[in-house]
Structures are given as C-alpha cells and as structure tokens.
Design an enzyme around this catalytic site. Structure first.
Site, PDB file in Angstrom:
ATOM      1  N   TYR A  99       0.836  -1.203   0.000  1.00 35.80           N
ATOM      2  CA  TYR A  99       0.000   0.000   0.000  1.00 35.80           C
ATOM      3  C   TYR A  99       0.862   1.240   0.000  1.00 35.80           C
ATOM      4  O   TYR A  99       1.275   1.722   1.055  1.00 35.80           O
ATOM      5  CB  TYR A  99      -0.869   0.019   1.256  1.00 35.80           C
ATOM      6  CG  TYR A  99      -2.050  -0.911   1.244  1.00 35.80           C
ATOM      7  CD1 TYR A  99      -2.341  -1.712   0.147  1.00 35.80           C
ATOM      8  CD2 TYR A  99      -2.900  -0.983   2.344  1.00 35.80           C
ATOM      9  CE1 TYR A  99      -3.431  -2.561   0.147  1.00 35.80           C
ATOM     10  CE2 TYR A  99      -3.997  -1.830   2.348  1.00 35.80           C
ATOM     11  CZ  TYR A  99      -4.258  -2.617   1.253  1.00 35.80           C
ATOM     12  OH  TYR A  99      -5.341  -3.459   1.261  1.00 35.80           O
ATOM     13  N   LYS A 128      -1.136  -8.132  -2.687  1.00 38.08           N
ATOM     14  CA  LYS A 128      -2.417  -7.449  -2.608  1.00 38.08           C
ATOM     15  C   LYS A 128      -2.189  -5.960  -2.813  1.00 38.08           C
ATOM     16  O   LYS A 128      -1.400  -5.348  -2.084  1.00 38.08           O
ATOM     17  CB  LYS A 128      -3.027  -7.695  -1.229  1.00 38.08           C
ATOM     18  CG  LYS A 128      -4.366  -7.012  -1.015  1.00 38.08           C
ATOM     19  CD  LYS A 128      -4.760  -7.091   0.466  1.00 38.08           C
ATOM     20  CE  LYS A 128      -5.927  -6.170   0.771  1.00 38.08           C
ATOM     21  NZ  LYS A 128      -6.129  -6.010   2.218  1.00 38.08           N
TER      22      LYS A 128
END
Lengths: 307, 307, 307, 307, 307
Positions: free
Chosen positions: E171, E204
């Site tokens: 992220y 992810k």
C-alpha cells in the site's frame, strides 16, 4: 555476629546459594566481617575524572596494585573498580579481597547532556576475574534512564543465574531534576526504591539533604510528617524506602572533606540504620598509612568500637 | 633481553596463555625483538584518506604486498591494516610478521561531525587471517564515544577469550574538545587511562603538547606540580597514566615531517619510558630502501644503539 | 587462457576453495570464459526505478525468465538480480548461468536524502538459489555509509565462510559530495579502494571523469602528476587503486546511450586494464536479438577479437 | 461454580495446558475462587510514584512482605508487582497466592513526553519466582506504542510457549490523545481491542467516561446508537470490544476515593459484565484490617453476596 | 481445473513442497477452489480502526468466531486476521478454512506521520495456529519503508524455510507520495513489483486509477503508450508488473460502496487478469446471509458463472 550475617542473607530468599555465598563473602570479610556493616573501596575515578585528577595527589595510586593493597590492608569488605583496574591485579591478589566489577562508566571529556554511561564490562568478565559482584550505575532522572534500567535488568538476570551479586549505584541526575534535587530526601528515597525494585542486592546512594524536590512528594512528607530533620532521620527514611530495611543500603562519601566531617556523616548513617559506606577519594588520595587509620576509624564507628 | 619480555608479560596476569603468546610474538619479533620496545607499521590510510593521497608518493605502496615486504624487511614488530589489505597478503607472507587486524575505519568522503568509525572486521576474521591482535580506534570526546567503547568492550571480551591481543588507538577528538585539546597533556593522559580501563593490552596515543584542556585538570597539574615541560616528561606522565607503566604505550608519528624531527621525538618517547612508535606515512611514502634505513634508525634509538 | 584464470585466483590467497570455485565459475563461463574478462547482466531496475520505466521499452522483460534467457544466450559471465527475480527462474535455469543475488536495493518512491538501501536478501538465500556470489551496493559519501559498511562486513564474513563470492557496487553519493563529485576520478578511485578494503572480491564502479572533488586529493594528483586525461588513464588509476590491480574491477554502463558510445567506453576500460562491464539497461531495453549482437560486440572488444 | 471456570477457559482454545492451568489457578484462588470474577492486588506504585507517596500513608507497606500478607488475608485472586517486590517475598510465601510479575515500569522523576516504560523483568524471571502470569503495560496513543506492542509480542510468544498467562494493562495516553480522551469510551473500547488482538489473556482498562474522542468513532456511536449513558453500559461495550466478552476484562480503581464511590463503580462493572477489579492504592494505603474489610465488600459485590 | 492450480504452482519453482502445499490449500479451497481465483476474507479493522467502527454495524462481528463462520459459510479461499482474532477461533475451527496470520498492524489512535506498523505476530505463531500463510503490510513511499522491507525480508526467509506462504499487502503511502498518488497506476504497478522482488507469493494492491504520479514514469507511459484507460487495462498492467503475471495478484475492496460498484470493479479485475479480491468491510459489516450472497456473486464473477 554470624547471626547477623544469616539474618541479612534471609532477606534474599529468592536468590540461589551462589548469590548468597558471594553476599556472605563480603559480609564476612575484613575488619567489619560478621557485623553486617560495610566499608567498600571504590576506584573508578580514573575513568570518570581522568588519571591526574584522581591519582596525582597520591602518586602510588596510579598503580592499580596500590588499591588492592589498600583495600586489603585496611580490611575493607570489598574493592570495586572497572575492568582494566581489576584485570591489573586480580591474579596477583587472587582471593585476598572480594572484588566488584563496575560494569558501566562515564568519562568527562564531553560535557553536558543527560548522563548515560557506557557499558564497559560483563558478568562473564566478572566471573573470569573472580569477582563476587557486579556494580552498575543508574541515573534516575536522566533522559536515558530506561536504557540503563533495561541494561541493568539483563545484567541482573544473568548475574543472579550465575551466582553473582548485584550492587547498584543509584544517582539521580539529569533533565528531570534540579541540581539541588539530586540529593533531595524524596529523590534519594525514590532512587533507593528504584534500585531495589530492579533487583539490586546492595544499593548505594548519596547522603540526602532536607530538600524535597517534587511537589507531589512534598505534600505527602508534610501530611505524614515524615521526620527528615537530621541525617540519621533521613538515612532511616532511605533505608525504610529500601524495602523497609530488607536490602543493604550503603552511602557514598562524595568529594574530599575533613575527616571529622566524614566521621560525623558516618555516625548519622550508622544511627539511621545504614549498612555502611563506600569511600573512594577520601581513601586513596592520601598516603596509605593515614588512609588506613582513617578507614579504621570509619569502620570502628560502624562496628561500635567508637561512638 | 628475554627477561624484559617476561617482565612485560607479567603485567598481564589476568590474561590467558593465548594472549600472552601473541603479545610475546610481537615482543620477540624483528629488530627490537626481546628489548620490550616496539616499532609497528600501520597502513590504514588507504581507507582513511583515499588511495592517491596515501600511495601516489611511492606508487609500489598501491600493492598490498608491498607493506608486508616493508614491515618484514625493516624488522618491525608487527604490521597493522584493515581487512582487505591483510587478506591480500596474509597467505603469501604467512608467519613472516605478526599481523594486527584493524577492526574499525573511517573514510573522509563525508566531512564534519563527531567521528564514529565503521566496524570493518571481526575477531574471527583476525583468527582466519592468522593475526596476533585486533586494533581498534576510540575517539574520546566524540558524541559517539559510548558506541565505540561498548563495541570495543564486546570485541575485547571475545578477543581475550580467543587468545587474541588488543591494541587500542585512543585519539581524543570531537565536540567535547578544542582542536588544541586533542593533543593536550591532560587529555592524552586521560585517553591512555580510558584505553587501559577498557582492557587494552597496548595503547597508542599521540605525542602530547604542554597545553592543558580541562579546567578541573589544570588545577591539579598546577597544585601537584606535575612536570610537563619536555616531551620526555609528558611521555612519562602518559605512561604513568597507563597503569603506572604496566601497560604498553606506543606513540603515533602523525603527518610527514623531517627525519630528524621524528628522531628527536623518538628520543623523547624513549627517555620518557614510552614503549615505542607506530609509524605509517613516514615509512611507506618514501622508497623502500630509504624507509628501511629510516626505520632502523628509529629502532636503534629505542634499542639504545643510537643515543 | 586458463592460465589467466589461475593468475586471477592467485590474488585471493586468503579465500577458501569454495570462494575460489565460485570465482572460477564466473571466470570460466560464457563467451569470455577463460579470458579473465567479464560482462555481467544486472537487472535490478524493476526495484530501483519501477517496472514500466524498466521494462516497457521491451515488454518481454517484465517476465523474469527473459533475463535468464538473455544472459544465457548472450554468454554473459553472470546474471545479477534481487531475490524475487532470481527466485522466479533459478530452478528452471538451474546451472545454466552463474547467479549473483543482489542483497540490497532502493526504490524511488521517496525522493531526497542520503541513500541507504534496504537489505532484501541474505547469504543463505543466495545458497538456496544456487548463486555463486552476493552483490551489495555501498554509497560512500552518504550519511548512512557506516550502516552499509557494517552490514556489508557481516555479510562478507558469512559469505566467505560459506564459499560465496562478494561483488560490491561502490557508488559515491550523498551529502558529502557534489553531483559532479560522484564520478570524480579521486572519488572513483577512493570508492574502489574502500570496497577492496572491505573485502570485496569484485568491485563495480562508474567510469570516472577528469573532475577532482577533494582539495586534499587535488594537491596530490597535481604534485604527483597522476595521468587522468583519457578514460584509459583514469581506468588504470582506478584499477591501481584496487590493490594495484589485484582485485577484479568492472565498470557500469549507466543510462542508455548510443552503441558506439558504449563501445568506445569499453575500449577505454579495456585499455586501462579494467576487467569488464556490467550492462543493464543497454542490454534488456532492446529486442533480444539486437541485445545479443550488442553484447557480443562488447565481449569481443574485451576478448580482443575487435580492436 | 467450577462450571464457570471451565467456561472461561474454553475461550482460550489456542493455549496450551500450561497457560490454562495458570489461568485456572487465578480463577480458583481466594474469596472469589470459582466465580469467574477477579480482585487483584497490584503494587507497582513504589516504582511509579516513589516510596513515600506510596507507602507513608500506611507505613507497614514499605515492607514487601506486607503486600503478600494483605493479598493472602483478603483472599485476592492474585498479587502483581515488579521484580524487586516479588523477589522479596516469593520464597517466604511460596504457593500462598498466585503472582503476576509486572515486566515494565515507569518512574516519575522525569516529567513530560509520551510514555514509554522500561522493561524491568522477563518471562524467565517470572518462572524463577513461581509466577502464574506476566503483566505488561501498553500506552496506545503514545509515540512509542509500537515499541511497546512489539516488546509485548515477543514476551507474549515466549510466555505462552512456557505456559505463563499474559495480563495487559492497556492505558491510552500520549500525543495522540487529549487528557479527557484517555478514558473516553471509544478509546477505552479500542484499548481493550488492541490488547486482545495482541494476544492478552486478561485485559485491564480504566472505567470509561461518556466522552468520545475520535470523530470517525463519534459518527459510528451516533449512527449505531451504541448505549453509553451508564457505567454498566459503557463496561458492557468495552467487554463486547474484548472479543465479545471472550476475554477477561478487569478494571482499575485509579486514585483513592471514598469507599462508597468505589463500591458504586464496582456495581457498574459487575452489571456491565466486567470480570473484576484491580485495586492498589485503595487497598494498601489504609490499615490492613480495614483494607481487608474493604476488599471483602468489593468481592462480595462481584460474588453476588452484596447487591 | 486442477490443471490451473498446477500451472500457478509452477510459477514458484524456487519454493519447497511445504510452501507449494500451503499455496495449493488456498487454491483448492472454497467456492473458487481449483479455478486459480481467490476471494479472501480479511478482518484486521478491529486493530486498524477500532472495534465500534469495525463491528457496530453488524454486532455479531465483535465475536472472533463470527468471521471464521462467515469465511467458511461463504466458501472463501482463506481468512486473514491478527494474532488475537485467530487465536480466538483457530482451535474451534481447525482445518475448516485456510488461515493467514497478519504479522503487522497499525492502530489509529496517533494520527499523522508516515506509516510504520508494529510487528504483532511471528512465523512460529502462524505455525502454532495452523496457518497456511503469513500476511504483512508494506507502505512504499513511507520514510520507514526500509524497516518494513527488512523486517519482511527476515520473516519471508523464515516462512519459506518453514513451508509457510507469504502474502504482502503493498500500500503506497507516506511523505513520498501525494494522496492521489497512493492509487496512481505507476505507483500501484511499482508497489506490485516491489512486493514481488521482496519474495511475496501473493500480492495485494488497491485498484489503480489513471493518475500517474511520477514524472519519470509519465514519460515512459506516454512514450510506450501503455494502455491505462479502463480498469481492466490498469489491472493488466499491474499484473504484468508482477513478474508478467507469474505472481498471484489480488485487489482490495477499500471502503464500503454499493454492491453493484463492487461487482463492476470485480469484473474489471477479472478481465484484466487479476487473481481475485480480498474483501473485508463489504463482507462483515452486513448481516451474514446477505454477506454470503454478496460474496457468492463476487466469486461467481471470478469463476465465470456470472458475466
């Protein structure tokens, strides 16, 4: 007299026989052996203040062997010094006096800032040199206090597992305190408490003054009317703060002063229930024979031969 | 002559036979073998100052083998260098000269700030390369001194356990000191004391000046009338500050100067009781044959063949 | 030709047969096998610059297998990449080309500040993936240089003990240097020296310019009249600064430029005695067949087939 | 009643029988044994606030044995204290009351800044002293929270592997929070959640107020109409936030207040489904017999004998 | 369908059978078992955002068992959560759904500053709880990115040696990036690349936007005309940036939005070649039966039953 030693050892019920044996070695050694009282010779000034400031006044003290000889001749319970000084005599004087390896030290070439000594020894080094104890200085009130507490914690756990006793110099100093506050009665008592809670067997603090540093403490001292007017009263309060007298508390001498001033201070420590003194500069910065006479007087005040 | 070696080894009573053996290897090696005196060849300038500044004046010195050959041919007691330089010759010259692995180094590509060298070697690397000792630089007076002291402490404990001797370069420098103070007599004596207390077997300091840096020290030097007027007197004071002469103290040469100036300095070190010199740039920045002549003269001053 | 490999291996006399074997694997592999020269394919740009900037120009390069195939087809001595890229092909191409695991990397999502790459691999990972060497980047001149030197030192000790060779990218950069200084001749030579002193087997630097960054160095270059006018002269000086040519020194290509400019640079490296090139973007950012032709030309310049 | 203990133990399905046994020892001990409720005696104020502020009001409390005796006589489920205090009685009172070793502590000699306690004990020390659990304080909202979380994580992993239970004091404090926010309902619930997510078996928080500290939380409390008007409702919300009541949550008493105020608070905790209280200053800062009466009343409110 | 699983496993040729087995467990589990597609249930919001913000909207979610039940009933490939949440159900639901232990987490009680989560679990804890994988969040662009990369590297090496798969949440966030830049296409692709290079098995990322954050990247996207107009195109670019699709890339759902918006996003991910979704708040913040219906729709879009 041996009864008193057994009584003192009974305070340390969580310790293994190795630690008890080493505590007993100090308690049973020297002129005060068996009395439960201590006079320890510490010589870390070479590192802390430099050689000339420490030894020029009595030049034989440059030689590390001198301090072993002084401690032995005077009948001190133990001799405490950093790694180098102990290495330079531990073999020659093996078994003649209990040794305490000081595990941290500060030099004074960089002024200012909160104190944080360097770690300069280890428990295994203490064992290698035949020591009975490690010594460690904490500075409550310093911004680096937690580092010191945590390092001490690890060393203490290791020392106790290996049967080595732990002597903690608890000297409040740093941004959290005024200069006067370093020896304030509330701070000195707190310093003793911290050292005990960290697991020290023997705690060394400075003789406290009547000053009270912290407001929150001041309220309590006034409300509970804790007597702190005389040195004996203040020592009693510090000793009480060391697990109600169930930890050995000894007091440092600080800078050189007149002998009579020292003796008076010692009487106060004795009368307040302190376990003894740790006397460096007043011992080794004078000729050996007068040092011995001086130390014997101190010991006899503790031992009761002198009022 | 061997008597003197035995006497010196007797100062190190806490050390194991492995360490004594390695100290003896240096004491017994080369032109000064058996005299108790030392001339050590150190070559860490490649790392500290860069290759051209170090080796262009005498281009064969770019080759790491050159310094082995120089140390061997001149009969130095030992040769000290960082990892890479020793790796590049340790096998080829195995057993021909005692080696000291320098374990920390600074480069000069980033100026300013208090000094804090990088650790660039280990005790196990020293053993792998057949060294007799580790070398380590501390900078008392630097804001990072405690990191250096603590790293040295760990390395020293490991080295002593593995029979490896410890040589400490003690160079005061940093925010705590004026430029002049770096070689002040009080600071130099203090630097020697710190290295000894940290457990060094051999201490290397710079020749001190008559300047006194610290006020607290100045009072003592004046009160006790410590003689510091001549280099010999100052060296004597530094040696005294190294456990009253019971640790080997050698002096660095510093920047290149005239040979006669070096010889004069060496006479002062000798007369003050210093154990010898560690001479880098004055050795390897000139042709090999004149370097050997130069080093032999230094050795003969120490050995007594030259007044 | 094998004679030359044996000669090069003789420079590494302190290393165990495991390291020598892995150095030999690179020296004997590919189109330049046996010549003592190197062309290595490095692909760490995905981490350093991001995927599109690295691979969009030649989209097959997004696939990690592409670079194995390119290195094998072109006959490079070795292929160097970070963990993820090697993991994605090490089994499929096991034994087909010597691998170098890059152990530290920087991304470019956070600008500014002195460089300090993250450690992204380990010696044991290199062994798991069948690599012959670890690769590590140091940035002399960065405020974090000591962290890099100390991490490299530990990795180097471990690698050598486990028979793995050590390749060091030495890229001066950071607050200590001007932009121009990063490729200055004095700085490049110093960077090579530092990598060698830290124990590198193979050193990678950038081709140096005629700029001299440090005043103290400038005096020496002028006084000693060190020739630095041509690239060959500058390469010769850097190679001399790498232990007088007794360490393998290879040069990076830097940003994409015309092929002829690369070939000219390669001629300079060859003529100055450099051991070869490490060529990333100029190799994998073009179609595979033209990349192979290009790399073969570079190799043939080093190998002597092309002047 | 034993049914309730089994039910509670069933919440800890990932724990080994060693941990379950130690949880059961607390659950089955003392006046509340078997009820699933807890009253724990904690005495860490000597370290946190100093000796006089802690013990002068009831001087027998200077003696570490006093607190063992108080906890045993009052029938507390457990007694929690730092290393020194436990060491000074663990042998004498071995097996008479479950012990919790507090593993971190702060002194109050240095004011200001976000809190970060020192680690003052270890899991192995807890085992050495016969403890059933370790205690650890985290300060969510402190700039040093991650250090505390990570240290706790390591201690928790070790404790669980060695069959020792984990009690976490979760006290929001620091730059991230207003003074009022430290006991805000959203923050207290969050603090309980964090402790549970970090793997605590028993969580200790402060009784929450109706204040909501964080805007993002406020929206949710209003939208979902979470009832927080009464202490019982707030306790219920905190207990729900501790894995829907599947972790033991106990509440601290805070500063001394009237007994009736304490009892009222205890009723709120009980009615909200809290597992009990941890009561220090209100217990040991009064004479032992009145302390016992006071604690028995608290216990009887929890046990149901008193409404 | 099993063919597809074998194909995916073939991408991980450097991994041991233990890791492949655990990857296969996720690939073969649940409604999407055997398709090569993933829907993972992650519940770390209790730690990240606090309990009320996470669970008040659907109160059964306060109970850690709820999420096991939801993940099992919906047929998710795996359930990911921090230590406490997994401990509270791992035994009860042993073997019913593959578990991923999240090893780092941040709370939101201290605002501001670049993100740096605390490590809150370990590989051995993952093994103790029967997990198939560890999960770890990195924040490229944060000033603390290197700490995260290095901690992840160590955990990854340990996990792979112990047969545990590695899932990395990548992220981008922090001082290096604008708010818009956190989901920029160049940054998202770079984030995927970094995670892959660090050795992640499953990556992810967030669904990227058309924004391009970095100037150096912008030039390349324009020059090479990389298609980024539709979500499918952007996903394809991210997947390509994950080793040309040879790593599993799944996408997070982010904040709650309409179901149809989620389904549309899922179609884009599917059409771009993404491996699936990880859906937290959209799953557990609604009643269980509607959550299951919702998740089944998502799964059927991935599985092809719904266009």
């Amino acid at each position: 007299m041996k009864e008193r030693v057994r009584e003192i050892l009974s305070w340390y019920g969580s310790d293994n026989p190795g630690v008890l044996t080493n505590l007993a070695r100090m308690l049973n050694h020297g002129r005060l052996g068996g009395t439960g009282k201590f006079v320890i010779l510490p010589v870390d000034q070479g590192f802390e203040h430099g050689p000339a400031r420490s030894f020029a006044a009595n030049a034989p003290g440059y030689d590390p062997r001198y301090h072993f000889e002084l401690g032995i001749a005077a009948g001190c319970n133990a001799y405490a010094a950093p790694l180098g000084f102990l290495e330079a005599g531990a073999a020659e004087f093996a078994g003649e006096i209990p040794l305490i390896l000081k595990l941290n030290s500060s030099d004074s070439l960089l002024g200012g800032g909160d104190p944080c000594p360097a770690i300069t020894g280890s428990v295994d080094e203490a064992l290698r040199l035949g020591c009975v104890a490690i010594g460690y200085t904490i500075y409550p009130g310093s911004a680096f206090r937690n580092t010191m507490y945590e390092d001490l914690r690890e060393l203490t756990e290791e020392a106790k597992a290996k049967g080595v006793a732990v002597v903690v110099w608890s000297y409040p100093r740093g941004g959290g305190l005024s200069k006067q506050g370093e020896t304030a009665i509330d701070v000195a008592a707190y310093a003793a408490q911290i050292a005990c809670q960290l697991g020290a067997h023997i705690v060394k603090v400075k003789p406290p003054t009547t000053h009270i540093e912290q407001d929150a403490a001041k309220k309590v001292y006034e409300k509970e009317r804790i007597p702190i007017g005389t040195l004996a009263e203040r020592v009693r309060h510090v000793v009480q703060s060391a697990f109600n007298g169930r930890r050995i508390v000894i007091f440092s001498g600080g800078e050189a002063k007149t002998d009579e001033a020292v003796f008076e201070e010692v009487r106060g420590i004795r009368d307040g229930g302190g376990s003894g003194s740790i006397i460096g500069r007043n011992s080794f910065q004078r000729p050996k024979d007068t040092a011995i006479t001086f130390l014997h007087t101190v010991m006899d005040i503790y031992g009761g031969a002198i009022k």
